[in-house]
Design a protein around this motif. Structure first.
Motif, short mmCIF file in Angstrom:
data_model
loop_
_atom_site.label_atom_id
_atom_site.label_comp_id
_atom_site.label_asym_id
_atom_site.label_seq_id
_atom_site.Cartn_x
_atom_site.Cartn_y
_atom_site.Cartn_z
N UNK A 1 -11.68 8.72 16.65
CA UNK A 1 -12.97 8.49 17.28
C UNK A 1 -13.08 7.16 17.98
N UNK A 2 -12.00 6.38 18.02
CA UNK A 2 -12.04 5.07 18.67
C UNK A 2 -11.09 5.05 19.87
N UNK A 3 -11.48 4.35 20.93
CA UNK A 3 -10.61 4.20 22.09
C UNK A 3 -10.04 2.78 22.18
N UNK A 4 -10.22 2.01 21.10
CA UNK A 4 -9.69 0.65 21.05
C UNK A 4 -8.47 0.62 20.13
N UNK A 5 -7.29 0.30 20.68
CA UNK A 5 -6.09 0.30 19.83
C UNK A 5 -6.08 -0.88 18.86
N UNK A 6 -5.44 -0.67 17.74
CA UNK A 6 -5.21 -1.73 16.77
C UNK A 6 -3.71 -1.90 16.58
N UNK A 7 -3.28 -3.08 16.22
CA UNK A 7 -1.86 -3.35 16.02
C UNK A 7 -1.51 -3.28 14.53
N UNK A 8 -0.36 -2.70 14.25
CA UNK A 8 0.13 -2.70 12.88
C UNK A 8 0.79 -4.05 12.60
N UNK A 9 0.43 -4.65 11.48
CA UNK A 9 1.02 -5.93 11.10
C UNK A 9 1.93 -5.79 9.89
N UNK A 10 1.88 -4.64 9.27
CA UNK A 10 2.65 -4.42 8.04
C UNK A 10 4.07 -3.94 8.35
N UNK A 11 4.96 -4.18 7.42
CA UNK A 11 6.29 -3.59 7.49
C UNK A 11 6.23 -2.20 6.88
N UNK A 12 6.97 -1.27 7.46
CA UNK A 12 6.95 0.12 7.00
C UNK A 12 8.21 0.42 6.19
N UNK A 13 8.00 0.94 4.98
CA UNK A 13 9.10 1.43 4.13
C UNK A 13 8.82 2.90 3.85
N UNK A 14 9.81 3.76 4.06
CA UNK A 14 9.62 5.19 3.81
C UNK A 14 10.65 5.66 2.80
N UNK A 15 10.33 6.75 2.12
CA UNK A 15 11.24 7.31 1.12
C UNK A 15 11.24 8.82 1.18
N UNK A 16 12.35 9.41 0.82
CA UNK A 16 12.45 10.88 0.79
C UNK A 16 13.57 11.30 -0.14
N UNK B 1 0.86 -1.18 0.00
CA UNK B 1 0.00 0.00 0.00
C UNK B 1 0.90 1.23 0.00
N UNK B 2 0.72 2.10 -0.99
CA UNK B 2 1.57 3.28 -1.17
C UNK B 2 0.81 4.55 -0.80
N UNK B 3 1.43 5.41 0.00
CA UNK B 3 0.83 6.69 0.40
C UNK B 3 1.87 7.79 0.23
N UNK B 4 1.55 8.82 -0.56
CA UNK B 4 2.41 10.00 -0.65
C UNK B 4 1.94 10.98 0.42
N UNK B 5 2.79 11.20 1.42
CA UNK B 5 2.36 12.00 2.58
C UNK B 5 2.69 13.48 2.42
N UNK B 6 3.30 13.87 1.31
CA UNK B 6 3.64 15.28 1.10
C UNK B 6 2.36 16.12 1.06
N UNK B 7 2.34 17.18 1.81
CA UNK B 7 1.20 18.09 1.78
C UNK B 7 0.03 17.68 2.65
N UNK C 1 -0.82 -7.64 6.53
CA UNK C 1 0.49 -8.22 6.83
C UNK C 1 1.47 -7.98 5.68
N UNK C 2 1.17 -6.96 4.87
CA UNK C 2 2.02 -6.64 3.74
C UNK C 2 3.02 -5.54 4.07
N UNK C 3 3.10 -4.54 3.17
CA UNK C 3 4.06 -3.46 3.31
C UNK C 3 3.35 -2.12 3.15
N UNK C 4 3.65 -1.20 4.06
CA UNK C 4 3.12 0.16 3.99
C UNK C 4 4.25 1.08 3.54
N UNK C 5 4.09 1.67 2.35
CA UNK C 5 5.13 2.54 1.78
C UNK C 5 4.69 4.00 1.90
N UNK C 6 5.45 4.78 2.67
CA UNK C 6 5.17 6.19 2.86
C UNK C 6 6.20 7.01 2.10
#
Length: 478
Positions: A285-300, A213-219, A253-258
């Motif tokens: 709006x939720x008070x129930x935590x969730x766990x991240x299962x994905x690996x995080x890859x970041x780029x800049x 899953x790819x997310x461009x966080x600029x802006x 359980x995949x990869x999160x690309x920021x």
């Protein structure tokens, strides 16, 4: 180990063996490690006599060891593990709160010592540190093997990246070494070098069962960033008529690309740091935590080290992200790839435009070799597509390339600065005529004798260069 845990989603890549004679403690420790730490590659051993056989049989990298046990005491087992399996880390988890005993165990080779009644947070943090150290040790071993043999285990993963550069090959070898790790990867490099392709390669190499899953966080402002990554529950804010699943959960359980992580606001940096450190997040709006299962890859494309020194990027987040770091070389640092990439992009464009692939003039390679490519591979692709769109038949015209690569940009490194130590203070200055001759000779060398390209490098017309060359030849013969 649970039957539902497959090789593809084991965390960490090596096993964690828990040795304790109390079955209830083994169960509770397993739950803590899985729920609080996200670790599922776990093995239990209730009889200390079986521990060494399990270490030899299973891919154990870390042992959590009790001291007070029947049959083989923990201290004796610690000695045997460090002697027979020196690559396996050991953490002591004992019911005894004795400083002398803890110091003695550390001297025998234990990584850390915890008391069973100690807070869970300290225990989880200690296990995290041990896991990270073991992962780095294993990755260093893998890298040494790869560099010594100069091999790639899965070259097909890198086939979308057109290169024959040694620097890029070293990048590929490094990525293969760190692929099994669950730690973040920081991909840095100038805009246009292909950082997203690298993220795809990391995901493929890791064999994770989820998707990329790819997310461009600029802006993205703080609220949009949180909503994009973490999602929200119904009624979290005005207009939130339905719950929204965030990108973290979509990655599973995949990869999160920021991408463009260097542009994150300070408030968003805090949220990302908590996600990486705690492995937990809260949908808006939720008070129930969730766990991240994905690996995080970041780029800049930004210099994060300089940004954190300037106070524009959190130091703790910077060091958390750079556990694994790879720098993608710019195109001007791997000019041997230019002919390969040009041929690939022209073929790609010809297919897309339903045209025949043209013959490329030899002079074009020389022209491109003397260009700094501030836009890197992306710029070369755009040039190839533009030229192909104007192409009719026969030999590819260089006109579109010449227009794009104007005189002011050819052979100018956008990051370079003029040197004040151009001449040695101990040597006499050359004359203007000598300097002019030196410049002409260097331009002709770089252009491989092509006067048109050489004149562009010098910023003069081709007739003016031809006149200078003729005069120089006449002076030499007289």
């Amino acid at each position: 180990m649970s039957a539902s845990v497959t090789p593809a989603n084991r965390n960490p890549g090596f096993g964690i063996l828990m040795v304790d004679d109390e079955a209830s403690f083994l169960r509770s420790l397993s739950m803590v490690l899985e729920r609080r730490g996200g670790y599922n590659h776990l093995y239990r051993c209730q009889d200390s006599r079986d521990a060494l056989a399990m270490i030899a049989r299973e891919p154990i990298g870390l042992v959590l060891l009790d001291l007070t046990m029947p049959h083989v005491p923990g201290e004796e087992l610690l000695k045997q593990i460090t002697e027979q399996h020196p690559g396996v880390g050991v953490i002591i988890i004992s019911g005894l709160n004795q400083v002398e005993k803890a110091v003695h165990c550390i001297r025998l080779g234990a990584f850390d010592y915890f008391v069973k009644t100690t807070e869970e947070d300290r225990l989880i943090e200690g296990v995290r540190r041990a896991v990270e150290m073991q992962e780095m040790r294993l990755e260093n071993q893998a890298m040494r093997r790869k560099f010594l043999t100069d091999t790639l285990e899965r070259p097909e993963v890198f086939s979308p990246i057109i290169t024959r550069d040694k620097g890029m090959r070293s990048v590929f070898q490094y990525l293969e070494s760190v692929a099994p790790s669950g730690q973040p990867v920081l991909v840095s490099g100038e805009s246009g070098v292909g950082k997203e392709l690298i993220a795809h390669a990391i995901h493929e190499l890791s064999n994770r069962p989820g998707r990329l899953v790819c997310v461009n966080v600029a802006g993205l402002d703080d609220n949009v960033f949180a909503d994009t990554l973490f999602g929200h529950s119904r009624g979290a804010f005005t207009g939130a008529d339905q719950a929204r699943v965030g990108m973290v959960e979509q990655a599973g359980e995949g990869t999160l690309f920021l991408d463009e992580i260097g542009d994150l606001s300070m408030a968003s940096q805090v949220k990302l740091l908590r996600l990486l450190q705690e492995g937990e997040y809260y949908p808006l709006g939720s008070d129930k935590p969730k766990r991240i299962r994905a690996r995080v890859v970041v780029a800049t494309h930004r210099d994060l080290e300089q940004k954190q020194l300037a106070g524009e990027f959190r130091k703790d987040l910077y060091y958390r992200l750079r556990i694994h770091q790879v720098e993608i070389p710019s195109l001007r640092e791997r000019k041997g790839d230019i002919p390969l990439l040009l041929d690939h992009f022209l073929a790609e464009a010809a297919t897309e435009l339903s045209k025949s692939k043209p013959t490329v003039p030899k002079e074009l390679a020389v022209l491109l070799d003397n260009y700094s490519f501030p836009g890197n591979v992306r710029e070369l692709r755009a040039l190839a597509y533009d030229a192909m769109s104007q192409h009719r038949t026969g030999v590819l015209s260089m006109d579109s390339f010449r227009r794009a690569l104007d005189q002011n940009s050819i052979s100018r490194d956008v990051t370079s600065e003029p040197s004040i130590a151009f001449f040695s203070p101990d040597q006499p200055l050359p004359t203007l005529q000598e300097m002019a001759d030196m410049l002409v000779d260097e331009a002709m060398r770089r252009s491989q004798g092509n006067q048109s390209i050489a004149s562009s490098l010098l910023g003069i017309s081709q007739p003016a260069l031809s006149k200078r060359l003729k005069k120089k030849a006449d002076d030499s013969s007289s």
